[in-house]
Design a protein around this motif. Structure first.
Motif, PDB file in Angstrom:
ATOM      1  N   UNK A   1     -18.739  80.169 -36.509  1.00 25.35           N
ATOM      2  CA  UNK A   1     -17.510  79.871 -37.173  1.00 25.35           C
ATOM      3  C   UNK A   1     -17.604  78.384 -37.359  1.00 25.35           C
ATOM      4  N   UNK A   2     -18.033  77.709 -36.200  1.00 26.74           N
ATOM      5  CA  UNK A   2     -17.822  76.256 -36.547  1.00 26.74           C
ATOM      6  C   UNK A   2     -18.998  75.911 -37.710  1.00 26.74           C
ATOM      7  N   UNK A   3     -19.936  76.417 -37.723  1.00 29.91           N
ATOM      8  CA  UNK A   3     -21.090  76.110 -38.725  1.00 29.91           C
ATOM      9  C   UNK A   3     -20.477  76.426 -40.106  1.00 29.91           C
ATOM     10  N   UNK A   4     -19.636  77.596 -40.214  1.00 29.46           N
ATOM     11  CA  UNK A   4     -19.372  78.134 -41.561  1.00 29.46           C
ATOM     12  C   UNK A   4     -18.179  76.930 -42.208  1.00 29.46           C
ATOM     13  N   UNK A   5     -17.522  76.620 -40.977  1.00 27.42           N
ATOM     14  CA  UNK A   5     -16.398  75.613 -41.250  1.00 27.42           C
ATOM     15  C   UNK A   5     -17.119  74.412 -41.896  1.00 27.42           C
ATOM     16  N   UNK A   6     -18.168  73.868 -41.340  1.00 26.74           N
ATOM     17  CA  UNK A   6     -18.990  72.880 -41.884  1.00 26.74           C
ATOM     18  C   UNK A   6     -19.300  73.169 -43.109  1.00 26.74           C
ATOM     19  N   UNK A   7     -19.829  74.069 -43.233  1.00 27.87           N
ATOM     20  CA  UNK A   7     -20.187  74.531 -44.698  1.00 27.87           C
ATOM     21  C   UNK A   7     -19.366  74.509 -45.702  1.00 27.87           C
ATOM     22  N   UNK A   8     -18.062  75.091 -45.218  1.00 22.68           N
ATOM     23  CA  UNK A   8     -17.015  75.079 -46.278  1.00 22.68           C
ATOM     24  C   UNK A   8     -16.547  73.563 -46.587  1.00 22.68           C
ATOM     25  N   UNK A   9     -16.500  72.855 -45.619  1.00 23.92           N
ATOM     26  CA  UNK A   9     -16.175  71.193 -45.745  1.00 23.92           C
ATOM     27  C   UNK A   9     -16.951  70.552 -47.009  1.00 23.92           C
ATOM     28  N   UNK A  19     -20.763  90.589 -49.497  1.00 23.50           N
ATOM     29  CA  UNK A  19     -21.564  91.358 -48.901  1.00 23.50           C
ATOM     30  C   UNK A  19     -22.750  90.322 -48.326  1.00 23.50           C
ATOM     31  N   UNK A  20     -23.173  89.393 -48.776  1.00 24.86           N
ATOM     32  CA  UNK A  20     -23.974  88.463 -48.377  1.00 24.86           C
ATOM     33  C   UNK A  20     -23.561  87.621 -47.131  1.00 24.86           C
ATOM     34  N   UNK A  21     -22.420  87.275 -47.222  1.00 26.53           N
ATOM     35  CA  UNK A  21     -21.721  86.614 -46.019  1.00 26.53           C
ATOM     36  C   UNK A  21     -21.520  87.397 -44.887  1.00 26.53           C
ATOM     37  N   UNK A  22     -21.253  88.640 -45.084  1.00 27.31           N
ATOM     38  CA  UNK A  22     -21.010  89.522 -44.155  1.00 27.31           C
ATOM     39  C   UNK A  22     -22.289  89.820 -43.319  1.00 27.31           C
ATOM     40  N   UNK A  23     -23.483  89.981 -44.131  1.00 27.96           N
ATOM     41  CA  UNK A  23     -24.838  90.001 -43.668  1.00 27.96           C
ATOM     42  C   UNK A  23     -25.249  88.971 -42.586  1.00 27.96           C
ATOM     43  N   UNK A  24     -25.036  87.860 -43.192  1.00 28.21           N
ATOM     44  CA  UNK A  24     -25.319  86.345 -42.554  1.00 28.21           C
ATOM     45  C   UNK A  24     -24.450  86.438 -41.330  1.00 28.21           C
ATOM     46  N   UNK A  25     -23.419  87.104 -41.318  1.00 28.89           N
ATOM     47  CA  UNK A  25     -22.345  86.493 -40.003  1.00 28.89           C
ATOM     48  C   UNK A  25     -22.847  87.593 -39.090  1.00 28.89           C
ATOM     49  N   UNK A  26     -23.312  88.579 -39.249  1.00 32.75           N
ATOM     50  CA  UNK A  26     -23.744  89.619 -38.306  1.00 32.75           C
ATOM     51  C   UNK A  26     -24.898  89.405 -37.596  1.00 32.75           C
ATOM     52  N   UNK A  30     -23.320  69.681 -30.569  1.00 29.45           N
ATOM     53  CA  UNK A  30     -24.700  69.662 -30.810  1.00 29.45           C
ATOM     54  C   UNK A  30     -25.196  71.030 -31.442  1.00 29.45           C
ATOM     55  N   UNK A  31     -24.732  72.411 -31.144  1.00 31.39           N
ATOM     56  CA  UNK A  31     -25.120  73.446 -31.700  1.00 31.39           C
ATOM     57  C   UNK A  31     -24.686  73.444 -33.020  1.00 31.39           C
ATOM     58  N   UNK A  32     -23.318  73.048 -33.430  1.00 29.68           N
ATOM     59  CA  UNK A  32     -22.895  73.251 -34.759  1.00 29.68           C
ATOM     60  C   UNK A  32     -23.782  72.220 -35.680  1.00 29.68           C
ATOM     61  N   UNK A  33     -24.025  71.140 -35.250  1.00 28.16           N
ATOM     62  CA  UNK A  33     -24.792  70.038 -35.806  1.00 28.16           C
ATOM     63  C   UNK A  33     -26.347  70.653 -36.246  1.00 28.16           C
ATOM     64  N   UNK A  34     -26.906  71.322 -35.222  1.00 28.44           N
ATOM     65  CA  UNK A  34     -28.286  71.737 -35.442  1.00 28.44           C
ATOM     66  C   UNK A  34     -28.170  72.880 -36.450  1.00 28.44           C
ATOM     67  N   UNK A  35     -27.156  73.774 -36.206  1.00 26.33           N
ATOM     68  CA  UNK A  35     -27.317  74.888 -37.092  1.00 26.33           C
ATOM     69  C   UNK A  35     -26.676  74.533 -38.542  1.00 26.33           C
ATOM     70  N   UNK A  36     -25.833  73.641 -38.954  1.00 21.45           N
ATOM     71  CA  UNK A  36     -25.465  73.181 -39.984  1.00 21.45           C
ATOM     72  C   UNK A  36     -26.736  72.460 -40.752  1.00 21.45           C
ATOM     73  N   UNK A  37     -27.406  71.671 -39.958  1.00 24.20           N
ATOM     74  CA  UNK A  37     -28.945  70.997 -40.510  1.00 24.20           C
ATOM     75  C   UNK A  37     -29.790  72.237 -40.970  1.00 24.20           C
TER      76      UNK A  37
END
Length: 385
Positions: free
Chosen positions: A72-80, A108-115, A262-269
């Protein structure tokens, strides 16, 4: 008049074109573009290694079992960053225009990526770090099959052999893991964790193929913006339903906070950089390049988790590298019309003939070549019927 005919036998030895040396052959394969692309793949591998380490620390040392919250933290960064970029755009690339045309596809693609993220991150609670990143390579055959059927990518024998060697190297690493007895918890728990990884890898494969099509035909910002929009929405709902109690149990302090950041920054990168590499290559090439992340995780595990070392790890590494070089030594091609594949396949066994005349209004078939290194010129978009 006397005419002199020179035959092959009459030509002195050594006057012909000399065979290329081993160094020249290696340089022909390891071009500058290929090395740059491999380096970009290693950046992705280091990001994946960092993501796995931070997630493992959160699950094992701090008992923070919150995979949905981490995504969720990563998706928030992508949204912002990316969704707001789409919102201020003008014309067809505007957020509202994209939603009117393709909203249900991105949902649909968003749900696949989330799961996919949820299953893999959840697996860290039940199995070892190396097992997660090794079994996660099941995404490679998934990407190969989906690329063949939906992106119309056609492979040669060298690509199949190269991918097979990479998977063989993964098998060596899994075998070393079993021989060294690096298990976590009961056998049933580890089996459950491995099944979670396989499920997540399958969904990752689907997401990667869709991502390749979007970044090559539409826009990288559009893909990331839509992932940020639908990912934050649906992961927020899943977080409220499934993990609100787990989130309250987290013993919050500065160390846990740094790990989450750190996790959010790495996943966002990783999310931001992977489309750049994928546009240069393909989903299959990216997944094969990421296999070196297992080696980085192993070295970190030797120092951080006191893993035992085995010679099978070095053997598996060299097998993976050999498979990657074989795969990248020849270009794949994209057949936009079945007749193209038939003509390409028969080129070596039949004499070249003039292409059949197409009826008026029929689109001329085309072939697009792709490899680990970008080809000269702009690559025409892949059209999937």
């Amino acid at each position: 008049m006397i005419s002199v005919v020179s035959t092959v036998e009459s030509v002195p030895r050594g006057t012909g074109t000399p065979a290329p040396s081993l160094y020249q052959r290696i340089r022909k394969v390891l071009t500058r573009d290929l090395l740059v692309t491999l380096a970009l793949g290693q950046v992705l591998s280091l990001l994946i290694c960092a993501i796995g380490l931070t997630s493992k620390y959160l699950a094992d040392d701090f008992h923070a079992n919150t995979p949905v919250f981490q995504s969720f933290l990563n998706y928030i960064l992508l949204f912002l960053v990316y969704t707001t970029t789409l919102a201020v755009r003008q014309g067809e690339g505007n957020l509202l225009a994209i939603l009117k045309q393709r909203w249900w596809k991105y949902m649909i693609l968003g749900l696949i990526d989330i799961e996919a993220n949820y299953l893999v991150l959840k697996a860290y609670q039940y199995t070892t770090l190396s097992s997660v990143q090794l079994l996660d390579c099941f995404a490679i055959p998934v990407v190969l099959l989906l690329s063949w059927f939906f992106l119309l990518v056609r492979y040669k024998a060298v690509h199949v052999v190269g991918a097979g060697l990479c998977l063989l190297g993964i098998g060596c690493m899994v075998g070393a893991d079993i021989l060294l007895g690096r298990q976590q918890g009961l056998g049933e728990q580890k089996l459950f964790g491995d099944l979670l990884v396989l499920g997540g890898a399958t969904l990752y494969g689907i997401s990667n193929v869709c991502e390749e099509f979007i970044v090559k035909n539409l826009s990288r910002v559009e893909f990331l913006g839509m992932m940020g929009l639908f990912g934050s929405f649906f992961s927020g709902i899943q977080l409220a339903i499934m993990e609100h109690k787990e989130l309250l149990k987290v013993p919050w302090d500065w160390q846990i906070g740094l790990l989450y950041i750190g996790f959010s920054a790495f996943l966002f990168g990783l999310y931001s950089f992977m489309p750049v590499v994928m546009k240069r290559t393909s989903a299959t090439s990216v997944n094969l390049s990421l296999l070196t992340a297992d080696l980085y995780s192993l070295f970190c595990g030797l120092f951080l988790f006191h893993y035992k070392f085995s010679g099978l790890y070095l053997l598996s590494f060299f097998i993976i590298i050999l498979g990657l070089v074989l795969y990248s030594s020849s270009s794949t091609y994209v057949a936009q019309d079945p007749r193209v594949y038939k003509q390409f396949r028969n080129t070596g066994s039949q004499p070249a003939t003039d292409p059949p005349q197409l009826s008026p209004g029929v689109v001329e078939p085309a072939v697009t070549y792709t490899s680990l290194g970008p080809e000269l010129g702009d690559e025409p978009p892949v059209r999937v019927a």
